[in-house]
Design an enzyme around this catalytic site. Structure first.
Site, mmCIF file in Angstrom:
data_model
loop_
_atom_site.group_PDB
_atom_site.id
_atom_site.type_symbol
_atom_site.label_atom_id
_atom_site.label_comp_id
_atom_site.label_asym_id
_atom_site.label_seq_id
_atom_site.Cartn_x
_atom_site.Cartn_y
_atom_site.Cartn_z
ATOM 1 N N LYS A 111 0.949 -1.177 0.078
ATOM 2 C CA LYS A 111 -0.062 0.097 0.316
ATOM 3 C C LYS A 111 0.830 1.152 -0.156
ATOM 4 O O LYS A 111 0.449 2.187 -0.515
ATOM 5 C CB LYS A 111 -0.872 0.006 1.222
ATOM 6 C CG LYS A 111 -1.799 -1.244 1.490
ATOM 7 C CD LYS A 111 -2.794 -1.375 0.458
ATOM 8 C CE LYS A 111 -4.002 -2.276 0.611
ATOM 9 N NZ LYS A 111 -3.590 -3.650 0.705
HETATM 10 C C1 LIG Z 1 -4.276 -4.869 0.218
HETATM 11 C C2 LIG Z 1 -3.219 -6.081 0.182
HETATM 12 C C3 LIG Z 1 -3.480 -6.985 -0.750
HETATM 13 C C4 LIG Z 1 -4.740 -6.927 -1.706
HETATM 14 O O1 LIG Z 1 -4.728 -5.860 -2.841
HETATM 15 P P1 LIG Z 1 -5.797 -5.232 -3.683
HETATM 16 O O2 LIG Z 1 -5.518 -4.234 -4.204
HETATM 17 O O3 LIG Z 1 -6.944 -5.258 -2.506
HETATM 18 O O4 LIG Z 1 -6.389 -6.413 -4.459
HETATM 19 C C5 LIG Z 1 -2.808 -8.142 -0.919
HETATM 20 N N1 LIG Z 1 -1.506 -8.452 -0.162
HETATM 21 C C6 LIG Z 1 -1.397 -7.504 0.939
HETATM 22 C C7 LIG Z 1 -0.219 -7.555 1.740
HETATM 23 C C8 LIG Z 1 -2.141 -6.274 0.955
HETATM 24 O O5 LIG Z 1 -1.942 -5.252 2.077
#
Ligand SMILES: *Cc1c(COP(=O)(O)O)cnc(C)c1O
Length: 488
Positions: A111
């Site tokens: 993120k």
């Molecule tokens: C948010 C997240 C995901 C999923 O990503 P999306 O964009 O919601 O599909 C996968 N792995 C981790 C560690 C995340 O923080």
């Protein structure tokens, strides 16, 4: 470039307006009205650039109302907060197998790739649109978004942020990361329920006109930092293109050679950004959409039926424990058009289910394939990967890596697995996978110390520094109380 709603209508915004607003008036998501092309000359230019320059270059194609020099300043600042250079390295795991590591930012999850730059984009958007009110960021999180958003927005001028998380749906470390968040403009609130309860609560607040008027009178406008916001998605396009170029520069692929990306998926934001890179012209053969036991997307890619009337599971990869993948709506828009997308979304909200047409599914399956890894598979993948390669991966990455390995074996294709979190963020599960017990009692951080001892790897600094930080936010509320907690 203008931004329009996935559900049609007359609303047409600049990128700054779309980023400020978050979600369209009719409940749809903003998408660019056309997709710029990754030309040969642009590819050559990008190949000579570092990550921040690539990011500014690619973002400027979508954010045409932003000043390009300012974009570069913001990208440089955002990606200087990462503990590796490049911030998103592509690592070779074996013949034709690669890992795109997206967890080297300040909160150790992917993120950060978007949330270190997005607050800067919002700050500029507020200025560009002459906004006098304070932007109130509302976030529903299954763990990683919340911390990354708090870290990205803390003490940013003209912005407040509130994060809602499901009280039993995040890891102890994630909880500690959020509840100890510093900053004068931040607030964190646990919700009794699961992630979808938190996300639906936030969506309802956004849709409640009366409530929004009340906030406006008090000097606030609501906006989102979830991956439904275009400011989150756009920066994620960059690393797909950058990773491909890195593979080319490493001599791993020929120019124009197709590769596959395998993405651990929850809300469908990460993988959808990859789809946009593909639509720009990036040579991608297939996106492998990897799910955990909450395999609603696997079913969708296999049958064309999206049905959320099913049991919800809590797994060791909580950031993927999601039954409504909001960004799938954007894919539907590109494949089915605005009218049919509107219709599907209406069915989803009324019955929890929709089924796309056969030719639409066929179109989607040309580029997407779905697969899921159950809990046993996730843990055994962590173990075998560590044994075979010495590489420690987290639970989310393991879900995807298992799918990537199976796919590569069947097809012989080159596959880049998108690695989304540091193994230390989910240390307890990783230790279980390695058949290790947590010894001693060093509080919530015990598993991290143990993992470090056992594997002779270092705890990432942002996690090690949680030790001894004061908890600022505690307690939980019902989902019905979310609006009131905001007014408080
Ligand atoms: C948010 C997240 C995901 C999923 O990503 P999306 O964009 O919601 O599909 C996968 N792995 C981790 C560690 C995340 O923080």
């Amino acid at each position: 470039m203008k931004y329009i709603s996935t559900r049609g209508g007359i609303e047409t915004l600049s990128s700054a307006q779309a980023i400020k607003k978050g979600i369209a008036n009719n409940g749809g998501l903003f998408v660019p009205d056309h997709i710029p092309l990754l030309t040969d000359s642009l590819f050559d230019k990008l190949a000579k650039m570092d990550y921040a320059e690539r990011a500014a270059e690619i973002l400027s194609l979508f954010l045409t109302d932003y000043d390009k020099t300012e974009l570069l300043i913001d990208c440089r600042a955002a990606y200087a907060n990462f503990d590796t250079n490049p911030p998103a390295p592509t690592v070779k795991m074996g013949e034709g197998k690669y890992m795109l590591e997206l967890f080297h930012g300040p909160t150790c999850a992917f993120k950060d790739m978007a949330l270190q730059i997005m607050p800067r984009l919002l700050s500029r958007a507020l200025k560009m649109t002459g906004e006098k009110k304070t932007a109130y960021i509302l976030v529903a999180t299954s763990g990683d978004t919340g911390k990354a958003a708090l870290e990205g927005y803390r003490d940013v001028d003209g912005v407040r942020i509130k994060v809602f998380y499901p009280v039993d749906g995040v890891s102890d470390i994630q909880k500690l990361q959020m509840s100890t968040q510093q900053g004068s403009n931040v607030s964190v609130q646990a919700i009794e329920g699961n992630f979808d309860d938190a996300q639906n609560g936030v969506k309802r607040i956004f849709a409640d006109k009366e409530f929004n008027d009340k906030l406006r009178e008090q000097g606030y406008i609501l906006t989102s930092a979830n991956s439904i916001n275009w400011g989150r998605l756009a920066p994620q396009i960059v690393y797909y293109i950058s990773s491909y170029i890195d593979l080319y520069n490493m001599g791993e692929i020929k120019r124009g050679e197709q590769v596959c990306f395998c993405v651990p998926t929850g809300n469908f934001g990460n993988i959808f950004a990859g789809y946009l890179a593909y639509r720009m012209g990036l040579p991608v053969k297939r996106f492998i959409c990897a799910s955990n036991k909450n395999n609603i997307l696997t079913d969708f890619f296999n049958t064309g039926v999206y049905d959320r009337n099913r049991e919800f599971y809590q797994t060791s990869s909580p950031s993927m424990d999601i039954l409504i993948s909001s960004n799938l709506e954007r894919l539907l828009f590109y494949v089915c058009g605005k009218d049919r997308t509107s219709n599907y979304m209406k069915q989803l909200s009324e019955t929890g289910r929709y089924e796309i047409a056969e030719q639409e599914l066929e179109e989607i399956r040309k580029i997407f394939v779905g697969g899921y890894t159950d809990e046993d598979g996730t843990l055994s993948e962590i173990k075998t990967t560590f044994q075979d390669t010495g590489k420690l991966i987290d639970t989310h990455t393991a879900v995807a890596y298992r799918q990537a390995e199976q796919y590569a074996e069947e097809t012989g294709d080159k596959v880049v697995t998108v690695s989304t979190a540091s193994p230390y963020k989910f240390a307890a599960s990783v230790l279980t996978a390695l058949n290790k017990k947590v010894k001693g009692s060093r509080g919530v951080l015990s598993p991290l110390y143990e993992l470090s001892d056992q594997t002779k790897t270092a705890i990432p600094a942002p996690l090690a520094s949680l030790q001894g930080k004061a908890v600022r936010f505690s307690g939980s509320i019902s989902k019905e109380a979310m609006p009131d907690s905001l007014l408080d």
